[in-house]
Design a protein around this motif. Structure first.
Motif, PDB file in Angstrom:
ATOM      1  N   GLY A 178       0.818  -1.209   0.000  1.00  0.00           N
ATOM      2  CA  GLY A 178       0.000   0.000   0.000  1.00  0.00           C
ATOM      3  C   GLY A 178       0.850   1.257   0.000  1.00  0.00           C
ATOM      4  O   GLY A 178       1.573   1.517   0.963  1.00  0.00           O
ATOM      5  N   GLY A 179       0.762   2.002  -1.094  1.00  0.00           N
ATOM      6  CA  GLY A 179       1.515   3.264  -1.197  1.00  0.00           C
ATOM      7  C   GLY A 179       0.587   4.452  -1.018  1.00  0.00           C
ATOM      8  O   GLY A 179       0.733   5.476  -1.686  1.00  0.00           O
ATOM      9  N   GLN A 202      -0.634  -1.064  -6.119  1.00  0.00           N
ATOM     10  CA  GLN A 202      -1.350  -1.537  -7.315  1.00  0.00           C
ATOM     11  C   GLN A 202      -1.567  -0.448  -8.365  1.00  0.00           C
ATOM     12  O   GLN A 202      -1.753  -0.749  -9.541  1.00  0.00           O
ATOM     13  CB  GLN A 202      -2.681  -2.175  -6.926  1.00  0.00           C
ATOM     14  CG  GLN A 202      -3.647  -1.224  -6.267  1.00  0.00           C
ATOM     15  CD  GLN A 202      -4.975  -1.894  -5.919  1.00  0.00           C
ATOM     16  OE1 GLN A 202      -5.114  -3.103  -6.039  1.00  0.00           O
ATOM     17  NE2 GLN A 202      -5.938  -1.108  -5.490  1.00  0.00           N
ATOM     18  N   ALA A 203      -1.503   0.822  -7.986  1.00  0.00           N
ATOM     19  CA  ALA A 203      -1.680   1.907  -8.963  1.00  0.00           C
ATOM     20  C   ALA A 203      -0.348   2.189  -9.661  1.00  0.00           C
ATOM     21  O   ALA A 203       0.674   1.595  -9.343  1.00  0.00           O
ATOM     22  CB  ALA A 203      -2.193   3.153  -8.260  1.00  0.00           C
ATOM     23  N   ASP A 232       1.927  -0.775 -10.172  1.00  0.00           N
ATOM     24  CA  ASP A 232       1.033  -1.670 -10.928  1.00  0.00           C
ATOM     25  C   ASP A 232       1.142  -3.102 -10.415  1.00  0.00           C
ATOM     26  O   ASP A 232       1.016  -4.055 -11.187  1.00  0.00           O
ATOM     27  CB  ASP A 232       1.377  -1.645 -12.425  1.00  0.00           C
ATOM     28  CG  ASP A 232       1.233  -0.255 -13.017  1.00  0.00           C
ATOM     29  OD1 ASP A 232       0.177   0.346 -12.797  1.00  0.00           O
ATOM     30  OD2 ASP A 232       2.183   0.223 -13.671  1.00  0.00           O
ATOM     31  N   SER A 233       1.419  -3.251  -9.155  1.00  0.00           N
ATOM     32  CA  SER A 233       1.688  -4.589  -8.606  1.00  0.00           C
ATOM     33  C   SER A 233       0.675  -4.948  -7.533  1.00  0.00           C
ATOM     34  O   SER A 233       0.401  -4.145  -6.636  1.00  0.00           O
ATOM     35  CB  SER A 233       3.087  -4.648  -7.991  1.00  0.00           C
ATOM     36  OG  SER A 233       4.044  -4.412  -8.987  1.00  0.00           O
ATOM     37  N   GLN A 234       0.196  -6.155  -7.621  1.00  0.00           N
ATOM     38  CA  GLN A 234      -0.779  -6.665  -6.668  1.00  0.00           C
ATOM     39  C   GLN A 234      -0.079  -7.712  -5.814  1.00  0.00           C
ATOM     40  O   GLN A 234       0.531  -8.639  -6.370  1.00  0.00           O
ATOM     41  CB  GLN A 234      -1.898  -7.334  -7.476  1.00  0.00           C
ATOM     42  CG  GLN A 234      -3.156  -7.587  -6.737  1.00  0.00           C
ATOM     43  CD  GLN A 234      -4.134  -6.431  -6.893  1.00  0.00           C
ATOM     44  OE1 GLN A 234      -4.190  -5.839  -7.948  1.00  0.00           O
ATOM     45  NE2 GLN A 234      -4.857  -6.111  -5.840  1.00  0.00           N
ATOM     46  N   THR A 251       2.299  -8.365 -11.690  1.00  0.00           N
ATOM     47  CA  THR A 251       2.353  -7.102 -12.415  1.00  0.00           C
ATOM     48  C   THR A 251       2.036  -7.420 -13.874  1.00  0.00           C
ATOM     49  O   THR A 251       2.614  -8.369 -14.416  1.00  0.00           O
ATOM     50  CB  THR A 251       3.767  -6.488 -12.315  1.00  0.00           C
ATOM     51  OG1 THR A 251       4.145  -6.502 -10.937  1.00  0.00           O
ATOM     52  CG2 THR A 251       3.829  -5.074 -12.837  1.00  0.00           C
ATOM     53  N   PRO A 252       1.105  -6.675 -14.508  1.00  0.00           N
ATOM     54  CA  PRO A 252       0.657  -7.052 -15.847  1.00  0.00           C
ATOM     55  C   PRO A 252       1.776  -7.457 -16.817  1.00  0.00           C
ATOM     56  O   PRO A 252       1.766  -8.542 -17.364  1.00  0.00           O
ATOM     57  CB  PRO A 252      -0.075  -5.803 -16.332  1.00  0.00           C
ATOM     58  CG  PRO A 252      -0.564  -5.172 -15.088  1.00  0.00           C
ATOM     59  CD  PRO A 252       0.427  -5.507 -14.007  1.00  0.00           C
TER      60      PRO A 252
END
Ligand SMILES: Cc1cc2nc3c(=O)[nH]c(=O)nc-3n(C[C@H](O)[C@H](O)[C@H](O)COP(=O)(O)OP(=O)(O)OC[C@H]3O[C@@H](n4cnc5c(N)ncnc54)[C@H](O)[C@@H]3O)c2cc1C
Length: 477
Positions: A178-179, A202-203, A232-234, A251-252
């Motif tokens: 969480g950022g 994640q953003a 972009d990482s979950q 990450t996609p």
């Protein structure tokens, strides 16, 4: 007429609850406070106070480490003793709590019950063995950290803000999931205290709800100082290792990646503290986000109000206090017109170094409402003499206005950003245009230049575009 033990009973003694009982008392009412744990709430014990004490310690460590840039040499140790830092953080908490002990409230005439309250009906709560009755109630029971259902999370020991500040020493490395504001503040500070930090976000950048360009500038600065950010990482899986924990992220474009650290801090959101209150018995409706309230802060229970994190709207201490000042008079005074909350001029700040402060809307949000008629004024800290003397040239002020200069949004990344924002917020709240700031004399050299200069630029634009001045200039030519 029914007789009650109290005019007003407040459930939960954090930022909101403390403000509410004090105000109720000032209005001459018989008030009581019911707290299930310790007075002070999250702000004192696991939020604002310890986080800001830690941030200050980190700033001191950073300044000492970079002394040479001020031409100084020191024989003093640059080593951080994290045991002492954490002791210091807890000593600050203890100092703040001195003013929040039950005796302090009791001396003023406020009854304090340390017990878990539960509604019996809209006018009664059971607190321990006692049943207390009151004409009105305010619920301000706050929130707790949300822990997402990541595979394996329940098999490892992880930190949240609730136990972070109880650590005896700091670990060598930490992954922060969480950022957002909490994750970013802690990353900025802990990194400077020697903890190797990886943020999993994640953003596409940290602080994704803030003005993009400023949040990205801040992220760059933190990365420059050594923080690793996985955007972009979950986080999808967590497991124990011999030395700590391993986190798998998806990450996609990069697929599954692994990151290891001694400790894991989860900072991904909050949930309201409503369990055990028996809200159904009081007719108070809620969702998973929080207790439902209108602008008067009244719940669906006629005599019951709710404020602070438990309403799940804006999770800040200053909002809890703001809402208390609305809910209490509405609850206990026969006001002809009820006070209503107004969110147009709502400020907040993330206390990273540099700070990122905000009031009003972002440029994107302003364009949605006003189209391309808006004006955007930017001014870099590198153009501010005081920032040069202080070596704090990294940062930027961004002001979004209507064509006529009415302030829509203020965004400041830089030293003293949160304090600086209030001058513009005052102008915005009073409904004055930006040129009023340019009209005002600012002491030199101060950070005030960072907002005076863009205001002066707006003033220049305004004069240049003035049709009368244009005609006179043409005639003179
Ligand atoms: C790390 C961190 C840093 C933060 N920094 C800032 C900051 O710099 N600035 C800012 O504005 N905000 C900050 N916040 C947010 C701020 O702490 C909260 O918004 C604020 O504390 C909310 O106040 P509150 O009164 O709603 O709840 P709280 O302060 O959480 O108080 C709620 C109280 O209710 C009690 N309680 C809970 N359940 C019950 C129950 N069933 N019955 C009775 N009592 C109950 C709790 O024990 C607690 O004492 C930060 C938060 C965190 C986690």
């Amino acid at each position: 007429m029914a007789q009650f033990d109290y005019d007003l009973v407040v459930l939960g003694a954090g930022s909101g609850g403390i403000s509410a009982v004090n105000l109720g008392l000032n209005l001459g009412k018989k008030v009581a406070l019911v707290e299930k744990n310790r007075i002070g709430g999250e702000c004192t014990w696991s939020g604002c106070v310890p986080s800001k004490a830690l941030i200050k310690a980190a700033e001191a460590a950073f300044t000492i480490k970079n002394m040479e840039k001020y031409g100084l040499k020191t024989a003093a140790s640059k080593q951080v003793d994290t045991r002492k830092v954490m002791d210091h953080v807890r000593a600050v908490i203890a100092r703040v709590y001195e003013e929040e002990k039950p005796e302090v409230f009791q001396r003023k005439g406020i009854d304090v019950y340390i017990a878990s309250p539960s509604f019996v009906n809209p006018n009664q709560v059971k607190a321990g063995e006692r049943v207390i009755s009151s004409k009105r109630f305010i619920i301000s029971t706050g929130s707790h950290p949300f822990v997402p259902p990541i595979q394996g999370i329940d098999t490892v020991r992880y930190l949240t803000n609730e136990n972070l500040f109880q650590l005896k020493t700091l670990p060598g490395s930490m992954v922060i999931i969480g950022g957002g504001p909490i994750g970013s503040e802690m990353a900025s500070a802990l990194n400077r205290l020697g903890v190797k930090i990886t943020i999993v976000e994640q953003a596409s950048h940290i602080l994704s709800r803030e003005e993009d360009e400023l949040a990205e500038m801040l992220m760059k600065r933190m990365v420059g100082e050594g923080v690793k950010v996985m955007c972009d990482s979950q986080a999808v899986k967590v497991e124990k290792t011999a030395k700590g924990i391993r986190i798998y992220t998806e990450t996609p474009r990069l697929g599954v990646r692994k990151v290891e650290a001694e400790q894991l801090l989860v900072a991904v959101g909050r949930r309201p503290n409503i369990e055990g209150l028996n809200l159904e018995k009081a007719g108070v409706d809620y969702t998973s986000r929080g207790i439902i309230v209108g602008r008067t802060m009244r719940t669906t229970g006629k005599n019951i109000y709710a404020i602070g994190d438990v309403v799940g709207l804006f999770l800040f201490s200053h909002m809890a206090e703001y809402w208390a000042a609305i809910a209490v008079p509405n609850a206990v005074l026969p006001l002809p017109v009820k006070k209503r909350a107004n969110y147009k001029n709502l400020p907040w700040s993330t206390f990273t170094d540099p700070e990122l402060a905000r009031a009003g809307v972002t440029e994107k949000e302003a364009r949605k409402s006003y189209g391309d008629s808006i004006r955007v004024y930017r001014y870099p800290y590198s153009g501010v003499d005081r920032a040069k003397t202080d070596m704090t040239e990294e940062g930027m002020v961004k002001i979004v206005t209507t064509r006529r200069g009415m302030i829509l949004g203020v965004h400041i990344l830089g030293a003293h950003a949160a304090d600086l924002m209030h001058e513009l917020l005052m102008v915005k709240t009073l409904g004055h245009p930006l040129n009023r700031v340019a009209d005002m004399i600012h002491a030199y050299p101060t950070y005030g230049d960072a907002i005076k200069r863009p205001a002066a630029r707006f003033y220049g634009d305004k004069l240049r575009d003035n049709p009368v001045i244009k005609i006179i200039q043409k005639l003179r030519k």
